[in-house]
Design a protein around this motif. Structure first.
Motif, PDB file in Angstrom:
ATOM      1  N   ALA A  95     -15.697 -28.085   0.574  1.00 30.70           N
ATOM      2  CA  ALA A  95     -14.668 -28.756  -0.232  1.00 30.70           C
ATOM      3  C   ALA A  95     -13.573 -29.252   0.697  1.00 30.70           C
ATOM      4  CB  ALA A  95     -14.090 -27.801  -1.273  1.00 30.70           C
ATOM      5  N   VAL A 120      -9.736 -33.219  -5.067  1.00 31.55           N
ATOM      6  CA  VAL A 120     -10.742 -32.254  -4.628  1.00 31.55           C
ATOM      7  C   VAL A 120     -12.060 -32.989  -4.414  1.00 31.55           C
ATOM      8  CG1 VAL A 120     -12.016 -30.166  -5.204  1.00 31.55           C
ATOM      9  CG2 VAL A 120      -9.613 -30.384  -5.886  1.00 31.55           C
ATOM     10  N   LEU A 152     -15.940 -32.490  -3.277  1.00 28.28           N
ATOM     11  CA  LEU A 152     -16.936 -31.419  -3.172  1.00 28.28           C
ATOM     12  C   LEU A 152     -18.255 -31.962  -2.638  1.00 28.28           C
ATOM     13  CD1 LEU A 152     -16.305 -29.677  -6.629  1.00 28.28           C
ATOM     14  CD2 LEU A 152     -15.329 -29.059  -4.411  1.00 28.28           C
ATOM     15  N   THR A 157     -21.159 -25.713  -4.590  1.00 26.48           N
ATOM     16  CA  THR A 157     -19.771 -25.234  -4.541  1.00 26.48           C
ATOM     17  C   THR A 157     -19.324 -24.768  -5.914  1.00 26.48           C
ATOM     18  OG1 THR A 157     -18.726 -27.337  -5.138  1.00 26.48           O
ATOM     19  CG2 THR A 157     -19.289 -27.022  -2.808  1.00 26.48           C
ATOM     20  N   GLU A 202     -14.500 -27.817  -9.659  1.00 29.03           N
ATOM     21  CA  GLU A 202     -13.191 -28.271  -9.171  1.00 29.03           C
ATOM     22  C   GLU A 202     -12.068 -27.351  -9.635  1.00 29.03           C
ATOM     23  OE1 GLU A 202     -10.069 -31.975  -9.790  1.00 29.03           O
ATOM     24  OE2 GLU A 202     -12.221 -32.413  -9.792  1.00 29.03           O
ATOM     25  N   VAL A 218     -12.085 -24.214  -7.637  1.00 24.83           N
ATOM     26  CA  VAL A 218     -11.583 -24.445  -6.278  1.00 24.83           C
ATOM     27  C   VAL A 218     -10.053 -24.497  -6.288  1.00 24.83           C
ATOM     28  CG1 VAL A 218     -11.459 -26.124  -4.395  1.00 24.83           C
ATOM     29  CG2 VAL A 218     -13.661 -25.585  -5.436  1.00 24.83           C
ATOM     30  N   ARG A 219      -9.480 -25.145  -7.303  1.00 26.34           N
ATOM     31  CA  ARG A 219      -8.014 -25.225  -7.393  1.00 26.34           C
ATOM     32  C   ARG A 219      -7.399 -23.838  -7.565  1.00 26.34           C
ATOM     33  NH1 ARG A 219      -5.899 -30.286  -7.781  1.00 26.34           N
ATOM     34  NH2 ARG A 219      -7.324 -32.006  -8.297  1.00 26.34           N
ATOM     35  N   ALA A 229     -20.424 -19.146  -3.891  1.00 29.56           N
ATOM     36  CA  ALA A 229     -19.298 -18.815  -2.996  1.00 29.56           C
ATOM     37  C   ALA A 229     -19.059 -17.315  -2.906  1.00 29.56           C
ATOM     38  CB  ALA A 229     -18.037 -19.532  -3.450  1.00 29.56           C
ATOM     39  N   LEU A 235     -16.670 -17.275   2.099  1.00 28.92           N
ATOM     40  CA  LEU A 235     -15.696 -18.364   2.204  1.00 28.92           C
ATOM     41  C   LEU A 235     -15.108 -18.407   3.608  1.00 28.92           C
ATOM     42  CD1 LEU A 235     -13.764 -20.547   1.026  1.00 28.92           C
ATOM     43  CD2 LEU A 235     -12.220 -18.670   0.408  1.00 28.92           C
ATOM     44  N   MET A 287     -12.715 -26.113   3.099  1.00 26.63           N
ATOM     45  CA  MET A 287     -13.383 -24.879   2.703  1.00 26.63           C
ATOM     46  C   MET A 287     -14.894 -25.029   2.859  1.00 26.63           C
ATOM     47  SD  MET A 287     -11.177 -24.480  -0.815  1.00 26.63           S
ATOM     48  CE  MET A 287     -11.213 -22.719  -1.042  1.00 26.63           C
TER      49      MET A 287
END
Length: 745
Positions: free
Chosen positions: A363, A370, A372, A376, A379, A382-383, A417, A420, A434
């Motif tokens: 990411a 974002v 990707l 993954t 979104e 991830v945030r 994930a 990380l 990431m």
């Protein structure tokens, strides 16, 4: 009478805080004095000193060390210990050991310094010839150890040579995991002993405070688990800190642990990487076995050489395994240097962030976007992960193979994930790179049940009882990924540096472009002003001659109509030129700040504007009128233009309505102007403040298309904001915000 340190009860609540650095005892293969580092007065003595020096130790407490040195001299010692302490005090340079002779026996005096005290520890020393032989063996061992071609062979050779050096039955290379538990990664042992190779040991077997002491004291000897330890006596109430002591006694919990393993003596060598303890050379003997100080020092040197060599070979192996990734990174960097769009260069071209490190997905988060690639989290996930990373105290690189153990929400996306590797471009802006790795279910073999059992004492206390079984115990490990390698962390740092360099380069280019645009804008402003000003003179002439012709009696009707059109056009042109001049003038004018009283200003506009615009049935309302800090002339023009537009564009409704009101939100004064007019299509909202923009024909609504551009420019001069909400047929709502005096900078 001098006191002894009382042993605290060790239970489940304080096992990790057991004060093993202040045991109040020493192992009996030596004896100890402690003296103040200022006046050399004796503060502590081990009771067993009487066995060697035939004295009552208590008689020498709180007395000058010189008295004890006289006793040693009477026993045949010729070394000047007081002189050695004075040199150490002056230079802080300790050279150990000092050779001491007591009744014909050779001793090593080992001096250490801790918390305003010198510790003087005496141990038996081998003969000089034995030390020479030791040096020969060590030199031979070094060359053979470091000739290993890979980490596995290096570790195996090191274990074999340490076993030959000290003669213990088992020597293990024991590596600490990030959570403190350990794994045997190399072993040399006698044939009849069961192997512990590849077995894992829980962190509680070597608790945190023990690991800290291994950093200070790089070798640790336990010569006999059945040793009758000797008390350290003192008149002082504070216990003696023995963190650096060679003779320090052992925790009773650890003694029982060794007995449960059928170990009679143990020796360990710390393996350091900088100030980080990454492992131990752990040695076990089935019989009591003392290792003299010189041999321990030689073993310490083996540990240092092993650590340096292991790091070097391991990193070389990792780099060899990552050669393809290095080539791929260079291709990515080329894309980055050639592309104008950083996100596109990293995520949409032939090589992406996912390709430059061994991962399942990547990411890239920048400018609140974002991007990707691969497998993954979503979104939104991830945030949330970024919020957690930004709020944590992690450094520029965050690396884990057990993400859900640290961030519980990650358990819901462990398939993408569990691992990380993240690096922050800007924590404050939430901008990160990431890389993710999925869960790999692993089988871990422990040397016995990793859950340390507890016995219930008669008083109901849960007391730690060392494990009695070391039979293999299997555990399935979930929620973890393949471990990240050190070289991959270095890759992440290198990629981060390259991206930041690209961002800075583009920022510099943008700054240069902005400066050029600013210069061009100022020049265009001057040009507009000059042209507009110069046009006024010929336009005035045209207007004057047109007015003369208008009153000429000889013109026919058609000519008179043409003259009227010329005159009307000249008037409109003059008005437009005045607006352009006004717009250009704003850029050169300074804001003369003062507190503008809005209530009388708006009341005057309420009375004058409907008359000037010839709107007779207008419902004009004024709500709150907080004062505005700004230039009075500009503020008047801003609200004149905004209210004029509101009245004009609602004038053709059956019942025109205009309202204005302000409020103080703490940092800004925000005014809202509302009308029930024709409204504005949302697709035009972003262009409504452009110069000369007209959304309606002049035949419908008079105007030049400059008014809102002037308003926006004046508000920006005040470091304020303007925006709108509007839809066709539903009227418009304009917002204008002026910063308060304290928030102008």
């Amino acid at each position: 009478m001098p006191g002894n340190l009382m042993q605290p009860t060790i239970d489940l609540s304080n096992c990790d805080k057991e004060p093993i650095h202040i045991p109040g005892k020493i192992q009996s293969h030596g004896f100890l004095f402690a003296v103040n580092d200022t006046d050399f007065v004796v503060t502590h003595i081990s009771r067993n000193v009487s066995d060697v020096l035939s004295i009552n130790g208590e008689d020498f407490l709180d007395q000058p060390f010189a008295d004890l040195e006289n006793v040693l001299s009477g026993k045949g010692n010729t070394a000047n210990i007081t002189q050695a302490l004075t040199k150490i005090k002056d230079s802080a340079d300790i050279i150990n050991p000092i050779k001491i002779t007591i009744d014909g026996d050779l001793y090593n005096l080992i001096i250490s310094h801790n918390e305003q005290k010198f510790l003087l520890e005496f141990e038996h020393s081998p003969a000089y010839a034995a030390e020479l032989e030791l040096q020969r063996v060590i030199g031979k061992s070094f060359s053979e150890i470091i000739s290993g071609v890979n980490t596995s062979e290096l570790l195996s050779r090191a274990a074999q040579h340490v076993k030959q050096l000290i003669g213990y039955d088992r020597v293990m290379i024991y590596q600490f995991n990030t959570d403190g538990h350990g794994e045997v990664i190399a072993e040399a042992k006698n044939d009849q002993i069961e192997s512990l190779m590849n077995l894992h040991f829980p962190a509680s077997d070597i608790p945190r405070q023990a690991r800290e002491l291994y950093k200070k004291q790089l070798t640790r000897i336990i010569a006999d688990v059945n040793d009758n330890t000797a008390d350290v006596i003192s008149f002082e109430t504070e216990p003696l800190d023995m963190s650096c002591s060679e003779l320090r006694a052992v925790s009773p919990v650890h003694i029982q642990y060794l007995k449960n393993m059928h170990v009679q003596a143990s020796f360990s060598i710390s393996l350091m990487r900088g100030d980080h303890l990454w492992g131990l050379i752990a040695c076990h003997s089935d019989t009591p076995k003392f290792i003299d100080y010189s041999s321990r020092q030689a073993s310490k040197l083996v540990g240092k050489i092993l650590s340096y060599s292991y790091d070097f070979i391991k990193q070389s192996e990792e780099r060899d395994n990552q050669k393809d990734y290095i080539i791929t990174q260079e291709k990515l960097f080329s894309q980055l240097r050639e592309s104008r769009d950083i996100a596109d260069a990293l995520t949409n071209q032939a090589i992406t962030l996912k390709d430059v490190i061994d991962c399942s997905g990547a990411a890239f988060v920048i400018d609140d976007q974002v991007h990707l690639k691969g497998n993954t989290p979503a979104e939104a996930e991830v945030r949330e992960l970024i919020k957690w990373l930004a709020a944590s105290n992690s450094g520029p690189i965050y690396c884990t193979s057990e993400l859900s153990a640290h961030f519980e929400p990650a358990s819901s996306y462990k398939d993408s994930a569990s691992g990380l590797l993240a690096t922050a471009i800007s924590k404050e802006r939430g901008e990160y790179i990431m890389w993710f790795r999925p869960e790999i279910v692993q089988q871990k073999i422990w040397a016995g049940d990793p859950q340390k059992p507890a016995d219930i004492s008669t008083d109901g206390t849960l007391t730690i009882s060392p494990r009695t079984s070391f039979a293999s115990w299997s555990q399935m490990i979930k929620g973890s990924s393949k471990d990240w390698m050190k070289v991959e962390e270095e890759f992440a740092q290198k990629i981060l540096s390259e991206i930041i360099s690209s961002i800075n380069q583009r920022a510099a280019e943008t700054r240069l472009l902005n400066e050029k645009l600013k210069t061009a804008y100022e020049e265009l402003d001057k040009f507009s002003y000059t042209i507009s000003h110069d046009l006024k003179n010929p336009l005035a002439v045209i207007k004057s001659y047109s007015e003369i012709l208008e009153y000429n009696k000889t013109l026919d009707d058609r000519s008179k109509t043409i003259v009227k059109k010329i005159l009307a056009s000249a008037v409109k042109m003059n008005h437009l030129i005045n607006e352009v001049l006004k717009y250009s003038k704003i850029g050169r004018e300074n804001v003369n700040y003062s507190m503008v009283k809005m209530e009388p200003l708006l009341a005057e506009l309420q009375a004058d504007l409907p008359v000037g615009l010839n709107v007779t049935n207008l419902d004009f309302n004024i709500a709150g009128t907080p004062n505005v800090y700004g230039d009075p002339t500009m503020i008047l023009q801003v609200f004149t233009n905004l209210l004029s537009n509101a009245i004009k564009y609602s004038s053709k409704t059956e019942k025109p309505e205009v309202s204005i009101g302000g409020n103080d939100d703490g940092a800004e004064i925000i005014y809202t102007i509302i009308d029930n007019g024709i409204g504005i299509d949302p697709s035009s909202h972003s262009r409504i403040f452009d110069l000369f923009l007209r959304l309606h024909p002049v035949s419908e609504f008079e105007g030049t298309g400059v008014g809102l551009a002037i308003v926006k420019r004046m508000i920006e001069k005040h470091k304020g904001r303007i925006w709108l909400e509007s839809e066709p047929g539903k009227g418009s709502r304009f917002y204008v915000a002026f910063p308060k005096p304290d928030n102008l900078n």
